[in-house]
Motif scaffolding. Structure first.
Motif, short mmCIF file in Angstrom:
data_model
loop_
_atom_site.label_atom_id
_atom_site.label_comp_id
_atom_site.label_asym_id
_atom_site.label_seq_id
_atom_site.Cartn_x
_atom_site.Cartn_y
_atom_site.Cartn_z
N GLU A 510 59.58 0.32 33.80
CA GLU A 510 59.82 1.76 33.80
C GLU A 510 59.06 2.45 34.93
O GLU A 510 59.55 3.41 35.53
CB GLU A 510 59.44 2.35 32.44
CG GLU A 510 60.45 2.00 31.34
CD GLU A 510 59.98 2.40 29.96
OE1 GLU A 510 58.77 2.71 29.81
OE2 GLU A 510 60.81 2.39 29.02
N LYS A 511 57.86 1.96 35.24
CA LYS A 511 57.10 2.51 36.38
C LYS A 511 57.83 2.22 37.69
O LYS A 511 57.88 3.06 38.59
CB LYS A 511 55.69 1.91 36.40
CG LYS A 511 54.78 2.43 35.31
CD LYS A 511 53.40 1.78 35.38
CE LYS A 511 52.50 2.28 34.26
NZ LYS A 511 51.17 1.61 34.27
N ARG A 512 58.37 1.00 37.77
CA ARG A 512 59.12 0.62 38.97
C ARG A 512 60.37 1.50 39.12
O ARG A 512 60.71 1.96 40.22
CB ARG A 512 59.52 -0.85 38.87
CG ARG A 512 59.93 -1.50 40.17
CD ARG A 512 60.16 -2.98 39.96
NE ARG A 512 58.94 -3.67 39.52
CZ ARG A 512 58.91 -4.92 39.07
NH1 ARG A 512 60.04 -5.60 39.00
NH2 ARG A 512 57.78 -5.46 38.70
N GLU A 513 61.01 1.75 38.00
CA GLU A 513 62.21 2.61 38.02
C GLU A 513 61.85 4.03 38.44
O GLU A 513 62.58 4.68 39.21
CB GLU A 513 62.84 2.62 36.63
CG GLU A 513 64.13 3.45 36.55
CD GLU A 513 64.66 3.54 35.14
OE1 GLU A 513 65.89 3.52 34.97
OE2 GLU A 513 63.83 3.65 34.20
N LEU A 570 70.12 -1.72 49.33
CA LEU A 570 69.18 -2.60 48.62
C LEU A 570 68.44 -1.84 47.52
O LEU A 570 68.19 -2.37 46.43
CB LEU A 570 68.18 -3.21 49.61
CG LEU A 570 68.75 -4.25 50.58
CD1 LEU A 570 67.67 -4.68 51.58
CD2 LEU A 570 69.28 -5.48 49.83
N SER A 571 68.08 -0.58 47.79
CA SER A 571 67.38 0.24 46.79
C SER A 571 68.27 0.50 45.58
O SER A 571 67.81 0.44 44.44
CB SER A 571 66.95 1.56 47.41
OG SER A 571 66.02 1.35 48.45
N VAL A 572 69.53 0.79 45.85
CA VAL A 572 70.48 1.02 44.75
C VAL A 572 70.64 -0.24 43.91
O VAL A 572 70.65 -0.21 42.68
CB VAL A 572 71.84 1.49 45.30
CG1 VAL A 572 72.89 1.50 44.20
CG2 VAL A 572 71.71 2.88 45.91
N LEU A 573 70.75 -1.39 44.59
CA LEU A 573 70.89 -2.66 43.87
C LEU A 573 69.63 -2.97 43.06
O LEU A 573 69.73 -3.44 41.92
CB LEU A 573 71.17 -3.80 44.86
CG LEU A 573 72.52 -3.75 45.57
CD1 LEU A 573 72.61 -4.87 46.61
CD2 LEU A 573 73.66 -3.90 44.55
N GLU A 579 67.19 -1.37 35.85
CA GLU A 579 67.79 -0.74 34.68
C GLU A 579 68.35 -1.78 33.71
O GLU A 579 68.20 -1.65 32.49
CB GLU A 579 68.90 0.23 35.12
CG GLU A 579 68.37 1.50 35.77
CD GLU A 579 69.49 2.36 36.33
OE1 GLU A 579 70.62 1.84 36.46
OE2 GLU A 579 69.24 3.54 36.62
N LYS A 580 68.98 -2.81 34.24
CA LYS A 580 69.52 -3.87 33.38
C LYS A 580 68.40 -4.64 32.69
O LYS A 580 68.53 -5.03 31.53
CB LYS A 580 70.38 -4.82 34.21
CG LYS A 580 71.72 -4.24 34.63
CD LYS A 580 72.52 -5.22 35.47
CE LYS A 580 73.87 -4.63 35.89
NZ LYS A 580 74.64 -5.58 36.75
N PHE A 585 65.39 -4.93 26.68
CA PHE A 585 64.34 -4.67 25.69
C PHE A 585 64.77 -3.60 24.68
O PHE A 585 64.02 -3.32 23.74
CB PHE A 585 63.05 -4.22 26.38
CG PHE A 585 62.45 -5.28 27.26
CD1 PHE A 585 61.61 -6.24 26.74
CD2 PHE A 585 62.73 -5.31 28.62
CE1 PHE A 585 61.05 -7.22 27.55
CE2 PHE A 585 62.17 -6.28 29.45
CZ PHE A 585 61.33 -7.24 28.90
N HIS A 586 65.92 -3.01 24.89
CA HIS A 586 66.40 -1.94 24.02
C HIS A 586 67.63 -2.36 23.20
O HIS A 586 67.59 -2.33 21.97
CB HIS A 586 66.73 -0.70 24.85
CG HIS A 586 65.52 0.01 25.36
ND1 HIS A 586 64.97 1.11 24.75
CD2 HIS A 586 64.74 -0.23 26.45
CE1 HIS A 586 63.90 1.51 25.41
NE2 HIS A 586 63.74 0.71 26.46
N TYR A 587 68.67 -2.73 23.89
CA TYR A 587 69.93 -3.05 23.20
C TYR A 587 70.82 -3.83 24.13
O TYR A 587 70.97 -3.50 25.30
CB TYR A 587 70.63 -1.76 22.75
CG TYR A 587 72.08 -1.96 22.36
CD1 TYR A 587 72.41 -2.47 21.11
CD2 TYR A 587 73.12 -1.63 23.24
CE1 TYR A 587 73.75 -2.66 20.75
CE2 TYR A 587 74.44 -1.80 22.88
CZ TYR A 587 74.75 -2.32 21.65
OH TYR A 587 76.06 -2.51 21.30
N VAL A 588 71.42 -4.90 23.61
CA VAL A 588 72.38 -5.69 24.37
C VAL A 588 73.62 -5.87 23.50
O VAL A 588 73.52 -6.32 22.35
CB VAL A 588 71.81 -7.07 24.77
CG1 VAL A 588 72.87 -7.92 25.46
CG2 VAL A 588 70.60 -6.90 25.69
#
Length: 594
Positions: A510-513, A570-573, A579-580, A585-588
């Motif tokens: 989340e910090k990276r995001e 590259l930043s968008v990727l 995000e994936k 860790f939340h829901y798959v």
């Protein structure tokens, strides 16, 4: 202080419980023997011959130690009983989560160092009126009294025995039989004893949206693996007949001795706990019938005609798979189940295997080889580099995938049973694959009867938490259709939030995001825009001027534009990948139709 009569009653209870726990027929076999006695808990003579221990007179796995806060009280639930776990500075303690004053939850209180010079341990204070309790549940201070210490002597909160084993907090949730608790060993395998010391991060805990009875019935059933966990643990093509054989006491003893004498074990005879029920797939057939062997995930479970596969139930909470593949290096899947309330339970799971463990003894059967040092280096790198990394987050995500494979349809199975007024006796179970599931259900019925026969005031609540249905037929599963699939497959609240391994990992992501959202992407987009404008101007200047410096500026601007566009992509990727990763860790989404 306990009176002589009180001690006598407790001793009588202990002797009676010893007889129950010592039964080979319906409880885990122990090495510590207690003199046999008449079953004082069973009021119905017809049931006394079963010697099944009441549900609340057992050690139960409540929580992983690393999920608890040592500096605050922790609210837990076991068998419909609200408990508070807290650390007194030296040991973990367990008490009823209910102050002796007006029954406010002590889990909302605080843990702090007492001002009492005679007591070095911390105490637990109720947040409502400040009453203080020591590690034994005795009240030590009532602030509102003229003499706070004297007034407190008449107040106490019920406390329960606690043990720590395999990184788990175990609780004996019955005060009346607590003198006997220390004589009952925990069902922890020799392999797990060592594994948990080397890989504590591998322990996985999850809240389950259905009850103890359905989860235990599920995890004790090997035949569901190829279908519920297709391409996760096995494959639908591996769903075949399971030729189970029920093992005798002597055969169980041999399996224990094999585990104990392993060069990866330092267990002693005093650690021995045998399963009440254990089956094996006949030798010579395990490589074809056991779905884990047949699938051979990552090539670690290659089997041959000498491979063995065993599955055992250690009442009331432990199910253990024990496999020995072609390599001779055994592996276990060890599950511990905690019934919290009707329709809700918790599971703790480990997957230890000998190939990833340090040898504790020299293998006398193996001759020395001049290349052994290379093997030792490889083993060291496997343990200290590869497994130390994999057994954390990656292992937890894989385990989440496994439980996702069961959560939706098992919760809905409970709803179908409740809605149609059915129970396990209505199942159609014609094959040997259901052997242990049927035995578990019969054991649970007997345990429920034994619980009610104790005369415990909370017996009905205890039984309800284990069987999933109240005496009047009410079932929590009728509310399942109101839950969305996302709620049933929720990972964050059921695991990530309380797991120190996964919560730390998701926090880093989340910090990276946040950095990507707030700095990297705007910077690259801005640089790309500026470069584009500069390139347009440079091209315009270059077409109208023969100046060499201007032409160089035009070329550099064009190259800078290309670099900025590449960095933006590259930043968008990278942002998409982060995000994936967070989503895991939340829901798959899980679909059995795929």
């Amino acid at each position: 202080m306990m009176s002589i009569t009180g001690r006598s009653i407790c001793m009588a209870l202990a002797v009676a419980l010893a007889a129950l726990h010592g039964s080979d027929a319906f409880s885990a076999t122990r090495t510590k023997s207690v003199a046999p006695s008449r079953n004082v808990f069973t009021s119905k003579p017809a049931k006394s011959s079963s010697n099944v221990v009441p549900l609340h007179q057992n050690w139960w796995p409540v929580a992983l130690v690393n999920t608890l806060d040592e500096n605050s009280p922790n609210a837990e639930r076991l068998l419909n009983k609200d408990l508070v776990l807290w650390h007194d500075g030296e040991d973990w303690r367990c008490m009823d989560d209910m102050c002796a004053h007006r029954f406010a939850p002590l889990s909302e209180g605080r843990v702090f160092q007492s001002n009492d010079d005679t007591n070095s341990r911390r105490c637990l204070s109720c947040s409502y009126h400040g009453w203080e309790f020591d590690s034994q549940g005795s009240c030590t201070k009532i602030p509102q009294a003229l003499d706070p210490a004297k007034a407190a002597k008449s107040a106490r909160v019920v406390s329960y025995p606690v043990q720590i084993g395999a990184g788990i907090v175990w609780v004996w949730p019955d005060e009346s039989s607590s003198p006997f608790a220390e004589t009952v060993p925990l069902p922890i395998s020799p392999m797990l004893q060592q594994w948990e010391k080397e890989y504590p991060q591998s322990a996985y805990q999850r809240e389950i949206p259905y009850g103890y009875e359905l989860l235990a019935e599920n995890v004790i059933d090997m035949s569901h693996l190829p279908f519920s966990h297709h391409e996760v643990l096995s494959s639908r093509d591996n769903g075949v007949n399971l030729p189970f054989k029920m093992l005798s006491l002597d055969e169980k003893e041999k399996i224990w001795e094999k585990e104990r004498s392993s060069i990866y074990s330092n267990a002693t005879e005093s650690d021995k706990v045998l399963p009440a029920y254990q089956v094996e797939i006949k030798q010579g057939e395990a490589q074809f019938s056991d779905p884990i062997f047949a699938y051979n995930l990552m090539g670690t479970n290659e089997a041959d005609e000498n491979s063995t596969s065993h599955l055992g139930f250690y009442p009331p909470s432990h199910i253990r798979y024990h496999r020995t593949p072609k390599s001779g290096l055994s592996s276990n899947t060890e599950l511990f189940v905690c019934p919290q309330s009707a329709g809700k339970c918790r599971v703790i799971i480990f997957n230890p295997f000998e190939g990833g463990m340090k040898k504790l003894r020299i293998d006398a059967t193996k001759s020395k080889n001049r290349f052994d040092f290379l093997s030792n280096i490889g083993q060291y790198l496997l343990r200290k580099v590869i497994l130390k990394t994999y057994m954390g987050v990656n292992n937890h995500i894989l385990t989440s995938n496994v439980f996702d494979g069961d959560n939706v349809f098992l919760a809905l199975q409970g709803e179908r049973l409740a809605k149609n007024r059915l129970d396990y006796t209505d199942y159609l179970v014609p094959t040997s694959a259901d052997t242990l599931s049927k035995i578990f259900r019969k054991w649970l019925d007997l345990a429920a009867d034994a619980t009610r026969s104790t005369g415990c005031k909370q017996a009905d609540n205890i039984v309800e938490a284990a069987v999933g249905v109240s005496l009047d037929g009410r079932s929590p599963y009728t509310a399942v259709p109101e839950q969305s699939k996302r709620e049933l497959l929720d990972r964050y609240n059921s695991h990530t939030k309380s797991c120190p391994i996964c919560s730390k990992a998701v926090s880093k992501l989340e910090k990276r995001e946040k950095i990507l959202n707030n700095f990297a992407l705007p910077t690259f987009y801005g640089a790309t825009g500026a470069s584009l404008i500069a390139s347009i101007l440079s091209v315009s200047i270059e077409s109208t001027s023969n100046s060499l410096p201007l032409k160089l500026i035009a070329k550099l601007s064009t190259r800078l534009l290309g670099s900025c566009l590449l960095m933006s992509v590259l930043s968008v990727l990278l942002k998409s990948r982060v995000e994936k990763s967070i989503q895991k860790f939340h829901y798959v989404e899980h679909r059995h139709q795929d």
